[in-house]
Design a protein around this motif. Structure first.
Motif, mmCIF file in Angstrom:
data_model
loop_
_atom_site.group_PDB
_atom_site.id
_atom_site.type_symbol
_atom_site.label_atom_id
_atom_site.label_comp_id
_atom_site.label_asym_id
_atom_site.label_seq_id
_atom_site.Cartn_x
_atom_site.Cartn_y
_atom_site.Cartn_z
ATOM 1 N N THR A 73 22.454 -19.765 23.964
ATOM 2 C CA THR A 73 23.557 -19.329 23.471
ATOM 3 C C THR A 73 23.101 -19.875 21.487
ATOM 4 O OG1 THR A 73 24.699 -21.393 23.518
ATOM 5 C CG2 THR A 73 25.407 -19.527 24.912
ATOM 6 N N ASN A 133 24.508 -19.532 17.691
ATOM 7 C CA ASN A 133 25.732 -19.514 16.747
ATOM 8 C C ASN A 133 24.937 -19.453 15.447
ATOM 9 O OD1 ASN A 133 28.214 -20.268 18.574
ATOM 10 N ND2 ASN A 133 26.474 -21.416 19.511
ATOM 11 N N GLU A 193 28.420 -15.906 14.166
ATOM 12 C CA GLU A 193 28.119 -14.674 14.982
ATOM 13 C C GLU A 193 27.560 -15.588 16.166
ATOM 14 O OE1 GLU A 193 24.347 -11.652 14.990
ATOM 15 O OE2 GLU A 193 24.706 -12.853 13.239
ATOM 16 N N GLN A 194 28.146 -15.190 17.361
ATOM 17 C CA GLN A 194 28.058 -15.750 18.729
ATOM 18 C C GLN A 194 27.068 -14.906 19.629
ATOM 19 O OE1 GLN A 194 31.857 -16.661 20.182
ATOM 20 N NE2 GLN A 194 32.028 -18.806 18.456
ATOM 21 N N ILE A 195 25.733 -15.405 20.001
ATOM 22 C CA ILE A 195 25.096 -14.487 20.789
ATOM 23 C C ILE A 195 24.793 -15.125 22.178
ATOM 24 C CG2 ILE A 195 22.482 -13.616 20.944
ATOM 25 C CD1 ILE A 195 22.616 -13.515 18.028
ATOM 26 N N TYR A 196 24.912 -14.527 23.497
ATOM 27 C CA TYR A 196 24.799 -15.068 24.709
ATOM 28 C C TYR A 196 23.405 -14.338 25.278
ATOM 29 C CZ TYR A 196 25.642 -16.200 29.716
ATOM 30 O OH TYR A 196 25.392 -16.528 30.959
ATOM 31 N N ARG A 197 22.651 -15.116 25.868
ATOM 32 C CA ARG A 197 21.559 -14.426 26.744
ATOM 33 C C ARG A 197 21.302 -15.351 28.052
ATOM 34 N NH1 ARG A 197 22.488 -11.292 23.554
ATOM 35 N NH2 ARG A 197 21.208 -10.224 21.938
ATOM 36 N N THR A 226 23.684 -7.326 25.076
ATOM 37 C CA THR A 226 24.497 -7.932 23.963
ATOM 38 C C THR A 226 26.130 -7.562 24.326
ATOM 39 O OG1 THR A 226 24.782 -5.767 22.889
ATOM 40 C CG2 THR A 226 22.989 -6.974 22.198
ATOM 41 N N ASP A 271 28.155 -10.847 23.198
ATOM 42 C CA ASP A 271 28.072 -11.099 21.854
ATOM 43 C C ASP A 271 29.483 -10.804 21.203
ATOM 44 O OD1 ASP A 271 25.590 -11.645 22.715
ATOM 45 O OD2 ASP A 271 24.500 -10.118 21.362
ATOM 46 N N ASP A 298 31.775 -11.943 17.224
ATOM 47 C CA ASP A 298 32.002 -12.395 15.961
ATOM 48 C C ASP A 298 33.232 -13.016 15.762
ATOM 49 O OD1 ASP A 298 29.482 -11.671 14.828
ATOM 50 O OD2 ASP A 298 30.120 -9.796 14.682
#
Length: 504
Positions: free
Chosen positions: A346, A348, A380-384, A416, A419, A421
């Motif tokens: 993750t 941020n 901005e939150q990103i999950y992978r 995405t 993901d 915001d």
């Protein structure tokens, strides 16, 4: 005799007038340090500049400066007998060392400037435009003030402990390492079991005062990786303990586990294998700000601070296990191997503004600072999620490999879809006590605290619910995970700051 009495009387009058003139000049000099003589304009300049005056240093103006407008009407006072010697008003000597003044007409381009103290504008064209160098003299050098600062600090901070579901379990030999079995312990994972230890880092703060009321600066800080890990240290068997990866089995609606190493567990063949698990957290920040004086007084000052803020918070969770079958009493073949690999990341990224106040109090060599501010903006939150399930039969004849491990949310990998915001606020506070060892060097010790109200962490976003027959050897069905909602969390970090402040 009459001549001698008159001469003595006049000498006494001369002494009295000279004393009065000296006192008048001294009073004038003390009343306004920006002027040496009547008519001098107040000086306005930057700190450190050499300032020149434009006073008319002619004999008449000097006399008026010392004795008032009536000074030029004074009668001669210097006599020998009844004979006058010299003029009635003495020309004052320079009040400071004048290395720029040229005597006897020398130094100007034509030598016609003379040796009187005249304003530069009155020298005339005979000086060829160089009279400013001959006639103007320094009044003073302005007090030099520290206008550039740099602070370097070592950070000894503790980051909030993080949570996740149990990921590696251990139980007594011959028992199943399931969460609902008595005596099962968690080796990795659990509530607030990850992190929370000391992390070292550094913080740099630098800037420049553009004037006494306004300055600009920048700040950067970074914390070393906060990590937690567990490992089998190589291949282990189940003679001492049973090891497994727990999960909730939707086929039986109960807790279950993927056996990594076990011996004599009822209803199962024996296994040997290995495991490793690691969680790591990285945090950094970069800021650009301006400061403006709001209040000031004897030994204290309060500034309003505003600017741009950026934070980066990266959380990574990795779990890897290998299970090798060592008996074939129940099913499968000796040597069948199952490898499960999961990597959840993750990111941020905060972009926003900041506003706050900093108060500084100085007492001798000691100083105290208190900073309070809040950061407001978009996170901005990103999950992978990525992983691999690999099944290899005995003799390595057939290998079945499937993208995706067993922990990612749903069947989403490298997309995405998760993901988002989020509007986030992050209050920050810092207090600092400093001691000045040298005029421009101070050492400090302080405490800092910062809190983010909305972050995405990997341990909170694990789906440890799936069908057991999706990870048997060979898989009896496709792996199916029920939809699980992403979860936002909060995070804080705090600790001790040890710093050095250098002013230029």
């Amino acid at each position: 005799m009459e001549t001698n009495k008159t001469t003595k009387w006049k000498l006494l009058a001369l002494a009295a007038m000279l004393s009065a003139g000296s006192a008048s000049a001294a009073d004038q000099g003390n009343s306004d340090m920006t002027q040496y003589y009547t008519g001098a304009a107040p000086v306005s300049a930057e700190e450190g500049d050499i300032v020149y005056d434009d006073v008319d240093y002619s004999a008449d103006n000097m006399a008026a400066s010392f004795y008032g407008n009536e000074g030029q009407s004074l009668q001669p006072v210097a006599f020998v007998g009844d004979q006058q010697l010299g003029s009635g008003v003495p020309t004052p000597s320079p009040m400071m060392d004048d290395s720029y003044i040229v005597s006897n007409g020398g130094g100007c381009s034509t030598g016609d400037c003379g040796n009187s103290y005249e304003m530069a504008s009155s020298c005339g064209s005979a000086c060829g435009g160089n009279c400013g160098e001959c006639r103007q003299r320094p009044v003073r050098k302005m007090l030099k003030k520290h206008d550039v600062w740099m602070t370097a600090e070592a950070l000894l901070w503790f980051t909030q402990a993080r949570s996740t579901t149990p990921l590696i379990t251990q139980s007594a030999a011959g028992t199943d390492p399931e969460l609902d079995v008595a005596g099962t312990t968690t080796l990795f994972g659990g509530d607030e079991s990850i992190g929370g230890d000391l992390s070292a880092g550094f913080r740099l703060d630098f800037g420049r005062n553009l004037n006494d009321d306004f300055g600009i600066g920048g700040r950067f800080w970074w914390l070393s990786e906060s990590s937690e890990d567990a490992s089998s240290g190589g291949t282990v068997n189940g003679n001492a303990f049973s090891y497994g990866r727990p999960f909730y089995d939707t086929n039986i609606n109960s807790d279950n586990s993927i056996l990594i190493a076990s011996t004599g567990v009822a209803g199962n063949d024996d296994f040997e294998g290995s495991f490793s698990a690691e969680s790591s957290l990285d945090i950094y920040a970069a800021e650009a700000y301006a400061r403006m004086k709001m209040l000031s007084g004897s030994g204290f000052r309060t500034d309003l601070i505003g600017g741009f803020s950026h934070f980066g918070i990266d959380d990574t969770l990795t779990v890897n296990s290998t299970s090798i079958q060592t008996t074939d009493a129940i099913a499968g073949n000796i040597g069948d191997t199952t490898v499960l690999y999961d990597n959840i990341e993750t990111e941020n990224r905060f972009y926003g503004g900041q506003i706050g106040f900093e108060t500084m109090v100085n007492r001798g060599k000691w100083s105290f600072k208190a900073l309070t501010k809040v950061h407001l903006g978009n996170m901005e939150q990103i999950y992978r999620g990525s992983g691999l399930r690999t099944f290899t039969d005995a003799g390595f004849v057939t290998t079945t490999s499937t993208d995706g491990g067993v922990l990612a949310l749903g069947d989403t990998y490298n997309t995405t879809a998760l993901d988002e915001d989020k509007f986030t606020f992050a209050p920050e506070a810092n207090v600092k006590l400093g001691y000045k060892f040298r005029p421009n060097v101070s050492m400090s010790v302080g405490y800092s605290f910062i809190y983010w109200d909305d972050v995405l962490l990997s341990g909170d976003n694990i789906n440890n619910v799936y069908n057991g027959d999706g990870i048997t050897f060979p898989p009896g069905a496709a792996l199916a995970q029920p939809v699980s909602e992403r979860k936002d969390s909060s995070l804080y970090t705090h600790g001790i700051d040890l710093g050095c402040v250098i002013d230029f």
